[in-house]
Design an enzyme around this catalytic site. Structure first.
Site, PDB file in Angstrom:
ATOM      1  N   LYS A  22     -18.536 -63.618  15.899  1.00 19.84           N
ATOM      2  CA  LYS A  22     -17.434 -64.534  16.236  1.00 19.84           C
ATOM      3  C   LYS A  22     -16.717 -64.067  17.500  1.00 19.84           C
ATOM      4  O   LYS A  22     -16.416 -64.865  18.383  1.00 19.84           O
ATOM      5  CB  LYS A  22     -16.425 -64.585  15.081  1.00 19.84           C
ATOM      6  CG  LYS A  22     -15.138 -65.318  15.440  1.00 19.84           C
ATOM      7  CD  LYS A  22     -14.145 -65.305  14.313  1.00 19.84           C
ATOM      8  CE  LYS A  22     -13.249 -64.092  14.267  1.00 19.84           C
ATOM      9  NZ  LYS A  22     -12.088 -64.120  15.181  1.00 19.84           N
ATOM     10  N   ASN A  23     -16.449 -62.761  17.576  1.00 19.85           N
ATOM     11  CA  ASN A  23     -15.641 -62.271  18.688  1.00 19.85           C
ATOM     12  C   ASN A  23     -16.392 -62.249  20.023  1.00 19.85           C
ATOM     13  O   ASN A  23     -15.783 -62.017  21.066  1.00 19.85           O
ATOM     14  CB  ASN A  23     -15.079 -60.885  18.374  1.00 19.85           C
ATOM     15  CG  ASN A  23     -13.922 -60.964  17.384  1.00 19.85           C
ATOM     16  OD1 ASN A  23     -13.508 -62.064  16.993  1.00 19.85           O
ATOM     17  ND2 ASN A  23     -13.414 -59.820  16.980  1.00 19.85           N
ATOM     18  N   CYS A 126       1.791 -64.019  15.428  1.00 23.39           N
ATOM     19  CA  CYS A 126       0.751 -64.263  14.435  1.00 23.39           C
ATOM     20  C   CYS A 126       0.943 -63.253  13.324  1.00 23.39           C
ATOM     21  O   CYS A 126       1.725 -62.318  13.454  1.00 23.39           O
ATOM     22  CB  CYS A 126      -0.637 -64.212  15.039  1.00 23.39           C
ATOM     23  SG  CYS A 126      -1.413 -62.626  14.989  1.00 23.39           S
ATOM     24  N   ARG A 131       1.603 -59.438  19.110  1.00 21.50           N
ATOM     25  CA  ARG A 131       0.476 -59.713  20.002  1.00 21.50           C
ATOM     26  C   ARG A 131       0.897 -60.389  21.316  1.00 21.50           C
ATOM     27  O   ARG A 131       0.636 -61.566  21.552  1.00 21.50           O
ATOM     28  CB  ARG A 131      -0.575 -60.545  19.275  1.00 21.50           C
ATOM     29  CG  ARG A 131      -1.113 -59.823  18.072  1.00 21.50           C
ATOM     30  CD  ARG A 131      -2.180 -60.577  17.354  1.00 21.50           C
ATOM     31  NE  ARG A 131      -3.504 -60.355  17.884  1.00 21.50           N
ATOM     32  CZ  ARG A 131      -4.621 -60.751  17.281  1.00 21.50           C
ATOM     33  NH1 ARG A 131      -4.563 -61.399  16.157  1.00 21.50           N
ATOM     34  NH2 ARG A 131      -5.790 -60.507  17.799  1.00 21.50           N
ATOM     35  N   LYS A 171      -2.942 -50.498  28.596  1.00 17.43           N
ATOM     36  CA  LYS A 171      -3.347 -50.368  27.177  1.00 17.43           C
ATOM     37  C   LYS A 171      -4.681 -51.086  27.050  1.00 17.43           C
ATOM     38  O   LYS A 171      -4.908 -52.074  27.746  1.00 17.43           O
ATOM     39  CB  LYS A 171      -2.263 -51.089  26.361  1.00 17.43           C
ATOM     40  CG  LYS A 171      -2.446 -51.093  24.900  1.00 17.43           C
ATOM     41  CD  LYS A 171      -1.218 -51.746  24.261  1.00 17.43           C
ATOM     42  CE  LYS A 171      -1.286 -51.561  22.756  1.00 17.43           C
ATOM     43  NZ  LYS A 171      -0.124 -52.121  22.092  1.00 17.43           N
ATOM     44  N   SER A 173      -7.185 -53.643  25.952  1.00 17.92           N
ATOM     45  CA  SER A 173      -7.126 -54.962  25.308  1.00 17.92           C
ATOM     46  C   SER A 173      -8.456 -55.682  25.483  1.00 17.92           C
ATOM     47  O   SER A 173      -8.933 -55.857  26.607  1.00 17.92           O
ATOM     48  CB  SER A 173      -5.998 -55.803  25.920  1.00 17.92           C
ATOM     49  OG  SER A 173      -6.208 -57.180  25.639  1.00 17.92           O
ATOM     50  N   VAL A 174      -9.019 -56.099  24.361  1.00 20.42           N
ATOM     51  CA  VAL A 174     -10.300 -56.814  24.404  1.00 20.42           C
ATOM     52  C   VAL A 174     -10.126 -58.157  25.111  1.00 20.42           C
ATOM     53  O   VAL A 174     -10.840 -58.503  26.059  1.00 20.42           O
ATOM     54  CB  VAL A 174     -10.829 -57.023  22.960  1.00 20.42           C
ATOM     55  CG1 VAL A 174     -12.101 -57.850  22.963  1.00 20.42           C
ATOM     56  CG2 VAL A 174     -11.058 -55.686  22.279  1.00 20.42           C
ATOM     57  N   ASP A 316     -10.743 -54.069  12.763  1.00 21.94           N
ATOM     58  CA  ASP A 316     -11.230 -55.215  11.980  1.00 21.94           C
ATOM     59  C   ASP A 316     -12.004 -54.799  10.730  1.00 21.94           C
ATOM     60  O   ASP A 316     -12.419 -55.654   9.951  1.00 21.94           O
ATOM     61  CB  ASP A 316     -12.118 -56.112  12.852  1.00 21.94           C
ATOM     62  CG  ASP A 316     -11.304 -56.908  13.856  1.00 21.94           C
ATOM     63  OD1 ASP A 316     -10.065 -56.927  13.739  1.00 21.94           O
ATOM     64  OD2 ASP A 316     -11.910 -57.519  14.760  1.00 21.94           O
ATOM     65  N   ILE A 338      -3.836 -49.982  16.137  1.00 21.36           N
ATOM     66  CA  ILE A 338      -4.000 -51.111  17.063  1.00 21.36           C
ATOM     67  C   ILE A 338      -2.939 -52.189  16.844  1.00 21.36           C
ATOM     68  O   ILE A 338      -2.314 -52.668  17.791  1.00 21.36           O
ATOM     69  CB  ILE A 338      -5.411 -51.742  16.928  1.00 21.36           C
ATOM     70  CG1 ILE A 338      -6.502 -50.671  17.017  1.00 21.36           C
ATOM     71  CG2 ILE A 338      -5.611 -52.837  17.985  1.00 21.36           C
ATOM     72  CD1 ILE A 338      -6.700 -50.048  18.374  1.00 21.36           C
ATOM     73  N   ARG A 408     -12.671 -68.777   8.785  1.00 20.20           N
ATOM     74  CA  ARG A 408     -12.551 -68.583  10.240  1.00 20.20           C
ATOM     75  C   ARG A 408     -13.595 -67.593  10.743  1.00 20.20           C
ATOM     76  O   ARG A 408     -14.017 -67.686  11.894  1.00 20.20           O
ATOM     77  CB  ARG A 408     -11.155 -68.025  10.582  1.00 20.20           C
ATOM     78  CG  ARG A 408     -10.042 -69.036  10.509  1.00 20.20           C
ATOM     79  CD  ARG A 408      -8.762 -68.420  11.037  1.00 20.20           C
ATOM     80  NE  ARG A 408      -9.041 -67.610  12.203  1.00 20.20           N
ATOM     81  CZ  ARG A 408      -8.483 -66.438  12.474  1.00 20.20           C
ATOM     82  NH1 ARG A 408      -7.589 -65.940  11.665  1.00 20.20           N
ATOM     83  NH2 ARG A 408      -8.806 -65.776  13.553  1.00 20.20           N
TER      84      ARG A 408
HETATM   85  C1  UD1 Z   1      -9.627 -58.817  19.645  1.00 18.41           C
HETATM   86  C2  UD1 Z   1     -10.393 -59.355  18.461  1.00 18.41           C
HETATM   87  C3  UD1 Z   1      -9.735 -58.912  17.161  1.00 18.41           C
HETATM   88  C4  UD1 Z   1      -9.588 -57.389  17.134  1.00 18.41           C
HETATM   89  C5  UD1 Z   1      -8.881 -56.887  18.384  1.00 18.41           C
HETATM   90  C6  UD1 Z   1      -8.848 -55.374  18.485  1.00 18.41           C
HETATM   91  C7  UD1 Z   1     -11.295 -61.449  19.269  1.00 18.41           C
HETATM   92  C8  UD1 Z   1     -11.324 -62.936  19.177  1.00 18.41           C
HETATM   93  N1  UD1 Z   1     -10.386 -60.813  18.512  1.00 18.41           N
HETATM   94  O1  UD1 Z   1      -8.330 -59.370  19.586  1.00 18.41           O
HETATM   95  O2  UD1 Z   1     -10.562 -59.347  16.067  1.00 18.41           O
HETATM   96  O3  UD1 Z   1      -8.817 -57.026  16.000  1.00 18.41           O
HETATM   97  O4  UD1 Z   1      -9.574 -57.382  19.567  1.00 18.41           O
HETATM   98  O5  UD1 Z   1     -10.124 -54.859  18.407  1.00 18.41           O
HETATM   99  O6  UD1 Z   1     -12.095 -60.855  19.964  1.00 18.41           O
HETATM  100  N2  UD1 Z   1      -1.784 -56.249  23.646  1.00 18.41           N
HETATM  101  C9  UD1 Z   1      -0.651 -56.166  24.412  1.00 18.41           C
HETATM  102  N3  UD1 Z   1      -0.534 -57.003  25.487  1.00 18.41           N
HETATM  103  C10 UD1 Z   1      -1.505 -57.913  25.806  1.00 18.41           C
HETATM  104  C11 UD1 Z   1      -2.681 -57.964  25.027  1.00 18.41           C
HETATM  105  C12 UD1 Z   1      -2.786 -57.107  23.940  1.00 18.41           C
HETATM  106  O7  UD1 Z   1       0.250 -55.379  24.140  1.00 18.41           O
HETATM  107  O8  UD1 Z   1      -1.339 -58.647  26.797  1.00 18.41           O
HETATM  108  C13 UD1 Z   1      -1.917 -55.344  22.479  1.00 18.41           C
HETATM  109  C14 UD1 Z   1      -2.033 -56.074  21.146  1.00 18.41           C
HETATM  110  O9  UD1 Z   1      -0.789 -56.478  20.642  1.00 18.41           O
HETATM  111  C15 UD1 Z   1      -2.700 -55.024  20.288  1.00 18.41           C
HETATM  112  C16 UD1 Z   1      -3.605 -54.299  21.291  1.00 18.41           C
HETATM  113  O10 UD1 Z   1      -3.112 -54.624  22.587  1.00 18.41           O
HETATM  114  O11 UD1 Z   1      -1.752 -54.112  19.799  1.00 18.41           O
HETATM  115  C17 UD1 Z   1      -5.057 -54.672  21.218  1.00 18.41           C
HETATM  116  O12 UD1 Z   1      -5.171 -56.081  21.243  1.00 18.41           O
HETATM  117  P1  UD1 Z   1      -6.409 -56.823  21.884  1.00 18.41           P
HETATM  118  O13 UD1 Z   1      -7.512 -55.865  22.095  1.00 18.41           O
HETATM  119  O14 UD1 Z   1      -5.927 -57.616  23.043  1.00 18.41           O
HETATM  120  O15 UD1 Z   1      -6.812 -57.829  20.717  1.00 18.41           O
HETATM  121  P2  UD1 Z   1      -7.390 -59.287  20.879  1.00 18.41           P
HETATM  122  O16 UD1 Z   1      -8.212 -59.396  22.093  1.00 18.41           O
HETATM  123  O17 UD1 Z   1      -6.312 -60.278  20.646  1.00 18.41           O
END
Ligand code: UD1
Length: 433
Positions: A22-23, A126, A131, A171, A173-174, A316, A338, A408
């Protein structure tokens, strides 16, 4: 609303086919916005998030079609989807759509890159924490975008187009890595992303973008270099297997005992989690057919884990591993680094008889001899599947409500588990409170 009824106690034996991730599917669908030619994605999982995102993209002008079933094809095999964004007719993504799925915010990268403008609703809070999207904003600003936050929207413009730059993620971020990588493919000159996410889904997106004509090096390491090109073209790409689904079923088998081969997946995608599982005393063997997971009557050893960005233990899989540790012969400590608020499954697991104490970001799990079935409520995607794992090992009946969370992210979960001897059935929501 549908519920899932589980009668616990059966061992799992057999084969579970693993779906496409999915991701990975979500950013790959969004990548179709970068070209006016057709992008074909194979091994797409049949999931609510995938169909929802596809429908969201139609709002921007994307046409899509799905291949029907082919002769001899197992209905659990992945789907093939074709997406064509011949013309982007709308560069706005409204709140009604983005609030339904956070990942749809990521369209901001391709829209800015291709159309030089985008107006995308902020996703809002959420269930698993606040987030924020600050990294997306500062990263796109580094590529020359002007971004204002107006009435809950990110209003972005890049007159003349995005320009390559060096950006160091404060930081990992995926989502921000996906978004900036997509944006940089059509920027002028070179972009260097440092402290980038290294998840296999980032590598998968990069592979697809490269097949579309992008110039990308280093995906899967923390430094990704992208040399912008004038345009991208169509391509065919196969979605990487779902490592979270793989890890989830591996933990389910460790929980119930039994012997299951997970097919269509690869141990390289989740080596850390499999090492942790092996440390619990579960047999983990990679073979030509897939990954074999087995546990006989030996007790589960407690193991401490800390969630980390890839290649560390994935957040996850944290809830699923906690469910497993509720039956370990001793105390384990599970630390979530995380996301805040990602312990909502604790109260529900406790309803099954688990002993879990939370101290800040760490949950201390004291293994118990037996879990007893109970009605429980799913709170988010990963939490809900941890309740299914708990239910599989609990005595008697567990009813999990609010299973739309499960739909989902887990394709035909009941069927995959039932094929291996579990008693799991969906109770249709009609007529139920
Ligand atoms: C993706 C995955 C999710 C997984 C997460 C971490 C998808 C669709 N979802 O979510 O299943 O749990 O990676 O492996 O791929 N953050 C900030 N600022 C930002 C963006 C992120 O502070 O602008 C923080 C978030 O709040 C969190 C951390 O960075 O604490 C990691 O989040 P992130 O890697 O961005 O998660 P997602 O991409 O949303």
């Amino acid at each position: 609303m549908d519920k899932i009824r589980i009668v616990g106690g059966n061992r799992l034996e057999g084969v579970i086919p693993i779906s496409g991730a999915k991701n990975a599917a979500l950013p790959l669908i969004i990548a179709s916005l970068l070209t006016d030619e057709r992008l074909t994605l194979e091994n797409m999982p049949r999931l609510r998030d995938v169909s929802l995102l596809t429908r969201i993209l139609t709002n921007h002008g994307v046409d899509y079609s799905l291949n029907g079933k082919r002769p001899g094809e197992d209905h659990l095999a992945g789907q093939t989807i074709h997406l064509t964004a011949r013309e982007i007719v709308d560069t706005r993504a409204p709140y009604e759509l983005v609030s339904q799925m956070r990942a749809s915010f990521w369209v901001i990268g391709p829209l800015l890159a291709r159309c030089h403008e985008a107006k995308v609703s902020l996703p809002g809070g959420c269930a698993i924490g606040t987030r924020p999207v600050d990294l997306f904003i500062s990263g796109l600003q580094a590529l020359g975008a002007q971004i204002d936050i107006e009435a809950g929207y990110a209003v972005a413009k890049a007159p003349g187009g995005l320009v390559g730059a060096r950006y160091v993620f404060p930081k990992v971020s995926v989502g921000a890595t996906h978004t900036l990588m997509m944006a940089a493919t059509l920027a002028k000159g070179e972009t260097v992303l440092e402290n980038a996410a290294r998840e296999p889904e980032v590598v998968d997106l990069a592979d697809c973008l490269i097949a579309m004509g992008a110039n990308i090096e280093g995906a899967g390491t923390s430094t990704i270099r992208i040399e912008g090109v004038d345009r991208l073209h169509g391509a065919t790409h196969r979605v990487v297997p779902d490592r979270i689904e793989t890890g989830t079923y591996a933990m389910a088998v460790a929980m119930t005992g039994g012997d299951v081969t997970l097919t269509g997946t690869s141990p390289d995608l989740l080596s850390n989690a499999l090492d942790v599982l092996a440390a619990t005393g579960t047999t983990v063997e990679a073979g030509p057919d897939g990954i074999r997971i087995a546990r006989g009557s030996q007790p589960l050893r407690p193991v401490d884990v800390v969630t980390e960005p890839f290649p560390g233990f994935p957040t996850d899989l944290q809830a699923q591993f906690m469910a497993l540790m509720t039956r370990a012969s001793g105390v384990s400590r599970i630390t979530e680094t995380i996301f805040e608020n990602r312990f909502m499954h604790v109260a529900e697991l406790s309803r099954l008889g688990a002993r879990i104490a939370i101290d800040g970001r760490t949950a201390e799990v004291t293994g118990v001899d037996r879990l007893i079935g109970a009605p429980v409520m799913a709170t988010d995607l990963r939490a809900s599947v941890s309740l299914v794992i708990g239910g599989l090992a609990a005595e008697g009946e567990t009813i999990v409500s609010r299973v739309y969370h499960l739909d989902r992210g887990f394709e035909r979960l009941e069927e995959k588990l039932t094929r291996c001897g579990a008693i799991v059935e969906r109770i249709s929501g009609e007529g139920m409170r």
